[in-house]
Design a protein around this motif. Structure first.
Motif, PDB file in Angstrom:
ATOM      1  N   ARG A  84       0.862  -1.174   0.000  1.00 39.35           N
ATOM      2  CA  ARG A  84       0.000   0.000   0.000  1.00 39.35           C
ATOM      3  C   ARG A  84       0.897   1.221   0.000  1.00 39.35           C
ATOM      4  O   ARG A  84       1.669   1.434   0.922  1.00 39.35           O
ATOM      5  N   GLY A  85       0.760   1.998  -1.050  1.00 35.95           N
ATOM      6  CA  GLY A  85       1.541   3.229  -1.125  1.00 35.95           C
ATOM      7  C   GLY A  85       3.037   2.990  -1.138  1.00 35.95           C
ATOM      8  O   GLY A  85       3.795   3.782  -0.585  1.00 35.95           O
ATOM      9  N   GLY A  86       3.479   1.886  -1.717  1.00 32.07           N
ATOM     10  CA  GLY A  86       4.903   1.601  -1.789  1.00 32.07           C
ATOM     11  C   GLY A  86       5.456   0.938  -0.539  1.00 32.07           C
ATOM     12  O   GLY A  86       6.637   0.610  -0.471  1.00 32.07           O
ATOM     13  N   ASN A 109      -1.599   8.040   4.680  1.00 31.11           N
ATOM     14  CA  ASN A 109      -1.040   9.383   4.489  1.00 31.11           C
ATOM     15  C   ASN A 109      -1.194   9.878   3.059  1.00 31.11           C
ATOM     16  O   ASN A 109      -1.350  11.077   2.834  1.00 31.11           O
ATOM     17  N   THR A 110      -1.163   8.979   2.096  1.00 36.74           N
ATOM     18  CA  THR A 110      -1.342   9.373   0.699  1.00 36.74           C
ATOM     19  C   THR A 110      -2.739   9.942   0.484  1.00 36.74           C
ATOM     20  O   THR A 110      -2.905  10.971  -0.171  1.00 36.74           O
ATOM     21  N   LEU A 111      -3.754   9.279   1.058  1.00 41.10           N
ATOM     22  CA  LEU A 111      -5.123   9.756   0.928  1.00 41.10           C
ATOM     23  C   LEU A 111      -5.318  11.083   1.654  1.00 41.10           C
ATOM     24  O   LEU A 111      -5.970  12.000   1.144  1.00 41.10           O
ATOM     25  N   VAL A 112      -4.761  11.205   2.847  1.00 44.31           N
ATOM     26  CA  VAL A 112      -4.894  12.434   3.624  1.00 44.31           C
ATOM     27  C   VAL A 112      -4.234  13.596   2.889  1.00 44.31           C
ATOM     28  O   VAL A 112      -4.791  14.697   2.800  1.00 44.31           O
ATOM     29  N   LYS A 113      -3.060  13.354   2.333  1.00 42.56           N
ATOM     30  CA  LYS A 113      -2.352  14.399   1.591  1.00 42.56           C
ATOM     31  C   LYS A 113      -3.142  14.821   0.358  1.00 42.56           C
ATOM     32  O   LYS A 113      -3.245  16.016   0.060  1.00 42.56           O
ATOM     33  N   ARG A 153     -11.637  16.459  -7.538  1.00 43.67           N
ATOM     34  CA  ARG A 153     -12.920  15.759  -7.454  1.00 43.67           C
ATOM     35  C   ARG A 153     -13.149  15.199  -6.051  1.00 43.67           C
ATOM     36  O   ARG A 153     -14.286  14.977  -5.627  1.00 43.67           O
ATOM     37  N   LEU A 154     -12.076  14.985  -5.285  1.00 48.25           N
ATOM     38  CA  LEU A 154     -12.208  14.475  -3.917  1.00 48.25           C
ATOM     39  C   LEU A 154     -12.984  15.437  -3.020  1.00 48.25           C
ATOM     40  O   LEU A 154     -13.532  15.031  -2.001  1.00 48.25           O
ATOM     41  N   THR A 155     -13.034  16.714  -3.388  1.00 46.42           N
ATOM     42  CA  THR A 155     -13.806  17.679  -2.598  1.00 46.42           C
ATOM     43  C   THR A 155     -15.305  17.426  -2.733  1.00 46.42           C
ATOM     44  O   THR A 155     -16.091  18.005  -1.987  1.00 46.42           O
ATOM     45  N   LEU A 156     -15.696  16.566  -3.664  1.00 41.11           N
ATOM     46  CA  LEU A 156     -17.106  16.253  -3.880  1.00 41.11           C
ATOM     47  C   LEU A 156     -17.550  15.011  -3.107  1.00 41.11           C
ATOM     48  O   LEU A 156     -18.705  14.601  -3.204  1.00 41.11           O
ATOM     49  N   LEU A 157     -16.637  14.425  -2.328  1.00 44.49           N
ATOM     50  CA  LEU A 157     -16.995  13.270  -1.507  1.00 44.49           C
ATOM     51  C   LEU A 157     -17.903  13.709  -0.361  1.00 44.49           C
ATOM     52  O   LEU A 157     -17.774  14.819   0.163  1.00 44.49           O
ATOM     53  N   ALA A 158     -18.775  12.821   0.053  1.00 47.43           N
ATOM     54  CA  ALA A 158     -19.667  13.092   1.190  1.00 47.43           C
ATOM     55  C   ALA A 158     -18.830  13.317   2.450  1.00 47.43           C
ATOM     56  O   ALA A 158     -17.778  12.676   2.627  1.00 47.43           O
ATOM     57  N   PRO A 159     -19.277  14.211   3.323  1.00 46.01           N
ATOM     58  CA  PRO A 159     -18.499  14.503   4.539  1.00 46.01           C
ATOM     59  C   PRO A 159     -18.209  13.272   5.393  1.00 46.01           C
ATOM     60  O   PRO A 159     -17.105  13.159   5.951  1.00 46.01           O
ATOM     61  N   ASP A 160     -19.135  12.330   5.492  1.00 45.81           N
ATOM     62  CA  ASP A 160     -18.873  11.142   6.306  1.00 45.81           C
ATOM     63  C   ASP A 160     -17.806  10.247   5.675  1.00 45.81           C
ATOM     64  O   ASP A 160     -17.033   9.597   6.379  1.00 45.81           O
ATOM     65  N   ILE A 161     -17.711  10.258   4.352  1.00 44.59           N
ATOM     66  CA  ILE A 161     -16.666   9.483   3.677  1.00 44.59           C
ATOM     67  C   ILE A 161     -15.307  10.152   3.877  1.00 44.59           C
ATOM     68  O   ILE A 161     -14.315   9.486   4.161  1.00 44.59           O
ATOM     69  N   VAL A 162     -15.267  11.481   3.784  1.00 42.19           N
ATOM     70  CA  VAL A 162     -14.015  12.211   4.039  1.00 42.19           C
ATOM     71  C   VAL A 162     -13.553  11.945   5.474  1.00 42.19           C
ATOM     72  O   VAL A 162     -12.375  11.670   5.716  1.00 42.19           O
ATOM     73  N   GLU A 163     -14.487  11.981   6.410  1.00 46.38           N
ATOM     74  CA  GLU A 163     -14.147  11.734   7.814  1.00 46.38           C
ATOM     75  C   GLU A 163     -13.611  10.314   8.008  1.00 46.38           C
ATOM     76  O   GLU A 163     -12.639  10.108   8.739  1.00 46.38           O
ATOM     77  N   ALA A 164     -14.233   9.343   7.346  1.00 46.67           N
ATOM     78  CA  ALA A 164     -13.763   7.961   7.449  1.00 46.67           C
ATOM     79  C   ALA A 164     -12.346   7.823   6.900  1.00 46.67           C
ATOM     80  O   ALA A 164     -11.511   7.123   7.490  1.00 46.67           O
ATOM     81  N   LEU A 165     -12.055   8.501   5.793  1.00 47.54           N
ATOM     82  CA  LEU A 165     -10.702   8.452   5.221  1.00 47.54           C
ATOM     83  C   LEU A 165      -9.691   9.092   6.166  1.00 47.54           C
ATOM     84  O   LEU A 165      -8.583   8.575   6.347  1.00 47.54           O
ATOM     85  N   LEU A 166     -10.062  10.211   6.778  1.00 49.42           N
ATOM     86  CA  LEU A 166      -9.145  10.896   7.698  1.00 49.42           C
ATOM     87  C   LEU A 166      -8.925  10.096   8.974  1.00 49.42           C
ATOM     88  O   LEU A 166      -7.862  10.171   9.587  1.00 49.42           O
TER      89      LEU A 166
END
Length: 130
Positions: free
Chosen positions: A22-24, A42-46, A85-98
């Motif tokens: 994952r991520g190298g 960290n790749t997703l968060v960045k 386009r990631l700014t168009l993700l639902a807030p709960d999905i962004v929170e889950a990723l973070l």
């Protein structure tokens, strides 16, 4: 064991897992049903941070076009639009990723693929992975 039972010299412990990249980096993945430790990717968060930063820069009129901003950042405009386009993700999905609650198969490449814009449709599209 009782006090008279001899203690063995060697104890073998079997832990079912597999190694995935994952991520190298290599990570240990436990089987389904096992409690997975939560780790933020960290790749997703960045990528999320960049996307929201770029969006803010465009909305504040610091840059007029995506092409101008992409040139300043030294990246291709097509890549910038996919990341934004990631700014168009639902807030709960962004929170889950973070929070690191995404599944092991969620990568930046998979998130950059087109997804439904309606927040109500996103959980079904991403399934259990996010």
């Amino acid at each position: 064991m009782t006090s008279r039972t001899p203690i063995p010299d060697t104890v073998t412990l079997y832990v079912p897992f597999r190694v995935v990249k994952r991520g190298g980096r290599k990570e240990m993945q436990l089987p389904d049903g096992a409690e997975q430790p939560r780790r933020t990717n960290n790749t997703l968060v960045k990528a999320l941070a960049r996307a929201f930063r770029w969006k803010q820069m465009l909305e504040s009129c610091e840059f007029i076009t995506i092409a101008e901003l992409a040139e300043r950042e030294g990246i291709a405009p097509s890549y910038m639009t996919r990341v934004m386009r990631l700014t168009l993700l639902a807030p709960d999905i962004v929170e889950a990723l973070l929070d690191g609650k995404q599944g092991p198969d969620v990568t930046l490449a998979s998130l950059l693929d087109p997804f439904p814009l309606a927040w109500a449709a996103q959980p079904e599209y991403f399934g259990r992975t996010v």
